[in-house]
Design an enzyme around this catalytic site. Structure first.
Site, mmCIF file in Angstrom:
data_model
loop_
_atom_site.group_PDB
_atom_site.id
_atom_site.type_symbol
_atom_site.label_atom_id
_atom_site.label_comp_id
_atom_site.label_asym_id
_atom_site.label_seq_id
_atom_site.Cartn_x
_atom_site.Cartn_y
_atom_site.Cartn_z
ATOM 1 N N GLN A 126 0.809 -1.221 0.000
ATOM 2 C CA GLN A 126 0.000 0.000 0.000
ATOM 3 C C GLN A 126 0.842 1.271 0.000
ATOM 4 O OE1 GLN A 126 -2.743 -0.358 3.266
ATOM 5 N NE2 GLN A 126 -4.169 -1.640 2.111
ATOM 6 N N ASP A 129 1.961 2.177 -3.601
ATOM 7 C CA ASP A 129 0.933 2.105 -4.647
ATOM 8 C C ASP A 129 0.728 3.459 -5.325
ATOM 9 O OD1 ASP A 129 -1.240 1.611 -6.245
ATOM 10 O OD2 ASP A 129 -2.451 0.658 -4.689
#
Length: 379
Positions: A126, A129
């Site tokens: 994450q 990203d």
């Protein structure tokens, strides 16, 4: 020997983001890396050369020739690839599905290229990203564009001339961009509904204070993306959506699948059924568009007075924060391999292995390899 990390000015028209910010340059130096930039590499995002403390400022050709790692926002040009040393590493948003010749050049120069859009969508990934960080900017900006273009106020207003009803806004797609768009439209006081074919998004949409628009179609897929609808499901969705669109003042469409053409969600007949003065903002216009007739970077007005705004590179319109998030994403990815200033790639790490596009003269991403082979066969 310390790894040299380079960044140059982005040359794509309209691109104002920087792949390397002063904050991230400082962090990379603290990990033992050497940093070189082209003069003005961050200027379009308001990062002056002087802000890059302890960084060498060179001409572009010199920076590229020195680079062990080359950081990019837009894909590198063929000229930039040719200027890199064989075996150098390129990290950025590479869009391999759009330019087989670029992938071929990376392969032939034995460049190790990491396409950040190929990054697996896992909890561990994450912080790296780039699609999510930049989509958040896009969703925010799209609603501001819609509010500016709409012939109505977004919030309910009580005035001496009576009460003004709030605008009804529909956000299509509840990924990162869609959820940011919902949150922004709510902050502006609109009456907001959200639609997505993935049933798990209902709770997310409602958590932001919006209503979930249920069209009776569910298309839960894998990896956080929706599966492709069947012909029957698509017909059912379009019929139900066409009826609902008649009541909205503003629609923002955000549906996208990385590496593929954007799904067509709103056709011309649906637009024709909307109220005069309604506004549609199509974030996906650059990849084919969610709306029939949308054009990236242009506004098209339908015969019944509906404005269809096709956006282009919305993250570049907020270059400071977009650059800060993007550069942090790249830093977090680099951190996996940068130890005491040296770059050591762990191919057993799925984040490294699956994000790799080319390495050692080979194309590692099979769909892109097939695309390049097809292009070669057609030559």
């Amino acid at each position: 020997m310390a790894t040299t990390i380079a960044a140059v000015r982005e040359t794509t028209p309209g691109e104002r983001r920087a792949a390397l910010t002063p904050e991230v340059a400082k962090k990379l130096k603290a990990r033992g890396a050497q940093i070189v930039i082209e003069a003005g590499a961050g200027a379009s995002a308001y990062f002056a050369d002087a802000a890059y403390a302890g960084v060498e400022v060179l001409a572009a050709a010199q920076a590229l020739a020195r680079a062990d790692v080359f950081l990019k926002v837009q894909p590198p040009t063929l000229e930039e690839i040719a200027a890199l040393r064989e075996g150098a590493v390129v990290i950025g948003h590479l869009q391999p599905h759009l330019a087989p010749e670029r992938t071929k050049a990376l392969r032939d120069r034995k460049i190790t290229a990491f396409a950040m859009e190929l990054l697996p969508r896992t909890t561990r990934a994450q912080a790296m990203d780039v699609l999510s960080s930049q989509a958040a900017v896009g969703g925010y900006k799209a609603v501001l564009i819609a509010a500016e273009a709409a012939p109505k106020f977004f919030p309910m207003l009580t005035t001496a001339a009576g009460t003004i009803r709030p605008s009804k806004v529909l956000i299509v797609g509840a990924g990162v961009a869609g959820l940011q768009a919902i949150a922004t439209a709510k902050r502006l006081g609109a009456q907001v509904e959200g639609f997505d074919v993935r049933p798990e998004t209902k709770e997310q949409i409602e958590s932001l204070g919006a209503k979930f628009l249920d069209l009776g179609v569910s298309a839960a897929g894998s990896g956080g993306y929706a599966r492709e609808l069947t012909a029957e499901e698509r017909e059912q969705q379009q019929k139900a959506l066409a009826e609902q669109l008649k009541g909205f003042d503003v629609v923002v469409t955000t549906a996208a699948v990385p590496g593929r053409r954007a799904p067509r969600i709103i056709n011309a007949a649906m637009v024709a059924g909307m109220k005069p003065g309604a506004v549609i903002v199509d974030i996906a216009a650059e990849t084919g568009g969610n709306v029939e007739g949308s054009e990236a970077g242009s506004t098209v007005v339908s015969a019944n007075g509906v404005s269809i705004i096709g956006t282009a590179n919305l993250p570049a319109s907020a270059p400071v924060h977009a650059s800060e998030m993007y550069a942090r994403n790249l830093y977090n990815f680099l951190e996996l391999s940068l130890k005491d200033g040296a770059l050591t790639l762990d191919w057993d790490d799925e984040l490294i292995a699956k994000t790799c596009l080319t390495h050692a003269g080979e194309i590692r991403h099979e769909p892109t390899k097939a695309l390049v082979d097809t292009a070669k066969a057609q030559d």
